[in-house]
Design an enzyme around this catalytic site. Structure first.
Site, short mmCIF file in Angstrom:
data_model
loop_
_atom_site.label_atom_id
_atom_site.label_comp_id
_atom_site.label_asym_id
_atom_site.label_seq_id
_atom_site.Cartn_x
_atom_site.Cartn_y
_atom_site.Cartn_z
CG PHE A 16 -1.43 1.18 1.66
CD1 PHE A 16 -1.82 2.15 0.84
CD2 PHE A 16 -1.21 1.51 3.23
CE1 PHE A 16 -2.66 3.48 1.64
CE2 PHE A 16 -1.68 2.69 3.81
CZ PHE A 16 -2.48 3.45 2.76
CB SER A 82 7.35 -4.51 7.47
OG SER A 82 6.64 -5.06 8.74
CB ALA A 121 9.38 2.28 6.28
CE1 TYR A 152 5.12 -3.25 11.68
CE2 TYR A 152 4.04 -1.77 13.49
CZ TYR A 152 4.47 -2.19 11.81
OH TYR A 152 4.36 -1.14 11.20
CB THR A 182 -0.64 5.84 6.48
OG1 THR A 182 0.37 6.56 7.28
CG2 THR A 182 -0.49 6.41 5.34
P1 NAD Z 1 1.67 -3.41 3.18
O1 NAD Z 1 1.60 -4.81 3.94
O2 NAD Z 1 0.80 -2.98 2.33
O3 NAD Z 1 3.30 -3.40 2.48
C1 NAD Z 1 4.29 -4.16 2.68
C2 NAD Z 1 4.83 -4.91 1.65
O4 NAD Z 1 6.06 -5.59 1.93
C3 NAD Z 1 4.01 -5.91 0.90
O5 NAD Z 1 3.54 -5.52 -0.53
C4 NAD Z 1 4.52 -7.26 1.61
O6 NAD Z 1 4.23 -8.42 0.53
C5 NAD Z 1 5.94 -7.05 1.41
N1 NAD Z 1 6.99 -7.75 1.93
C6 NAD Z 1 6.69 -8.19 3.44
N2 NAD Z 1 7.69 -9.18 3.81
C7 NAD Z 1 8.32 -9.17 2.59
C8 NAD Z 1 9.72 -10.02 2.34
N3 NAD Z 1 10.11 -10.80 3.23
N4 NAD Z 1 10.19 -10.22 1.22
C9 NAD Z 1 9.84 -8.96 0.07
N5 NAD Z 1 8.43 -8.29 0.41
C10 NAD Z 1 7.99 -8.46 1.62
O7 NAD Z 1 2.15 -2.48 4.32
P2 NAD Z 1 2.07 -0.86 4.40
O8 NAD Z 1 0.84 -0.43 5.20
O9 NAD Z 1 2.31 -0.16 3.00
O10 NAD Z 1 3.21 -0.51 5.12
C11 NAD Z 1 4.66 -0.31 4.34
C12 NAD Z 1 5.91 0.03 5.49
O11 NAD Z 1 5.07 1.20 6.18
C13 NAD Z 1 6.19 -1.09 6.46
O12 NAD Z 1 7.52 -1.18 6.62
C14 NAD Z 1 5.24 -0.73 7.54
O13 NAD Z 1 5.72 -1.24 8.89
C15 NAD Z 1 5.26 0.93 7.78
N6 NAD Z 1 4.27 1.50 8.29
C16 NAD Z 1 2.84 1.51 7.94
C17 NAD Z 1 1.92 2.27 8.66
C18 NAD Z 1 0.69 2.43 7.97
O14 NAD Z 1 -0.10 2.97 8.63
N7 NAD Z 1 0.39 1.95 6.58
C19 NAD Z 1 2.42 2.68 9.97
C20 NAD Z 1 3.74 2.47 10.34
C21 NAD Z 1 4.77 1.87 9.72
#
Ligand code: NAD
Ligand code: UDP
Length: 316
Positions: A16, A82, A121, A152, A182
């Site tokens: 995302f 992640s 991130a 986490y 987000t």
């Molecule tokens: P998401 O799950 O949509 O995106 C994470 C992507 O990482 C996915 O496409 C997943 O398939 C890929 N992935 C996971 N493990 C993997 C691996 N071992 N090898 C290759 N790819 C792998 O999540 P998001 O919400 O878009 O989050 C993205 C980043 O932002 C993450 O690091 C998350 O911790 C951080 N984050 C997001 C939020 C939020 O509100 N969305 C808040 C805090 C931190």
């Protein structure tokens, strides 16, 4: 800033937030290499990015090593892979711990070898259930190391420590961002986080599932604002952590009511058990990133409308 001639590696590109960031740099003329194993990401995000001729994708699990990139030299490496939803903490906790530890270290090694700038991130979860409000970057947190969220929280704390260690030991040019809640298009409808849950419940006229009494608060940032904040830190920031998000704070009950009203839904709020260690209040102090010129632009009402449009079309 134009990024023609610059090579970006984005780990988690099918996700995302990462796919939105990838698109931002593709629109600025960069060449983007994406990696993902699709554990929580979506093939449709990769299809969308593949419309850009300077996007290249390799399916891979970054905990098992990185592909051979031949002569390509990366200028920027973004560690965005992640899972991030509390429902993932129950289902894939070990995958979360290994991607933030081994996966992050693989990316840091590559950044060291390429002389690339590296961005980790991290998350507001490093503050745990915070005792200070709003949260500033110098707060060291209040995390339960053995609780259900620790796979986490602690993995991200480790990823931050690893990032600072590569900076101190190998002088890697590193940045750390702490992302607060987000939301926006490209979230999975079954993601389990509050905004996709409430929007989909409201669109389908189902009950809105408020956990606890709904007095806990969150501050929600629209995803393109977040991508813009990431760009500010990556290009202009120093190596110390930056909170990024939108400081507008809502109780969860209020969030449910706003979504029901905005979508003109007949759904009613219902109350369910509060998950253990659920943070009571969360709002970022974003003064540090604002000094780099960042300001969130998308209001909550506008963001909900755009996200609901995405989910309506998703269902068609
Ligand atoms: P998401 O799950 O949509 O995106 C994470 C992507 O990482 C996915 O496409 C997943 O398939 C890929 N992935 C996971 N493990 C993997 C691996 N071992 N090898 C290759 N790819 C792998 O999540 P998001 O919400 O878009 O989050 C993205 C980043 O932002 C993450 O690091 C998350 O911790 C951080 N984050 C997001 C939020 C939020 O509100 N969305 C808040 C805090 C931190
Ligand atoms: N929440 C809720 N109903 C839901 C999903 C989440 O009341 O259907 C609550 C959750 O308990 C938390 C807040 O909304 O207090 C934000 O949850 P989310 O999973 O989106 O992210 P968190 O900030 O907890 O990581």
């Amino acid at each position: 800033m134009d990024h023609k001639g610059k090579n970006f590696l984005i780990a988690g590109a099918a996700g995302f937030v990462p796919s939105t960031v990838a698109q931002l740099y593709l629109d600025k003329g960069a060449t983007v290499y994406g990696l993902d194993n699709f554990i929580t990401g979506s093939k449709s995000n990769i299809e969308l990015l593949s419309k850009y001729e300077n996007f290249h994708f390799t399916e891979c699990d970054i905990t098992h090593g990185l592909p051979d990139f031949g002569d390509i030299k990366f200028h920027y490496i973004l560690s965005l892979a992640s899972p991030a939803s509390p429902i993932d903490f129950k289902v894939i906790p070990l995958e979360i711990m290994t991607v933030n530890s081994i996966g992050t270290q693989n990316l840091l090694e590559l950044a060291k070898d390429h002389g690339a700038r590296f961005l980790e991130a991290s998350t507001s979860e490093v503050y745990g259930d915070p005792e200070i409000h709003p949260q500033t970057e110098d707060y060291v947190g209040h995390v339960n190391p053995i609780g259900p969220r620790s796979c986490y929280d602690e993995a991200k704390r480790y990823a931050e420590a690893l990032t600072m260690t590569y900076r101190r030991k190998y002088n890697v040019d590193t940045k750390i961002i702490r992302i607060f809640n987000t939301y926006g298009p490209r979230m999975r409808p079954d993601d389990g986080r509050v905004i996709p849950n409430f929007i989909n419940q409201a669109l389908e006229g189902r009950d809105i599932t408020v956990y606890g009494d709904g007095s806990q608060t969150r501050s929600f940032c629209y995803v393109t604002d977040l991508a813009n904040a990431i760009d500010h830190v990556l290009m202009l920031g120093d190596h110390m952590p930056y909170n990024i998000g939108n400081p507008d704070e809502y109780s969860i009950k209020e969030t449910g009511e706003l979504i029901v009203d905005a979508l003109d839904s007949s759904s009613k709020l219902t109350y369910q058990e509060l998950p253990k260690d659920d943070p009571k209040r969360r709002r970022p102090d974003i003064n540090r990133v604002m000094k780099l010129g960042y300001l969130p632009k998308v209001t909550f009402a506008e963001g909900i409308e755009r996200t609901a449009k995405f989910f309506r079309e998703y269902k068609k």
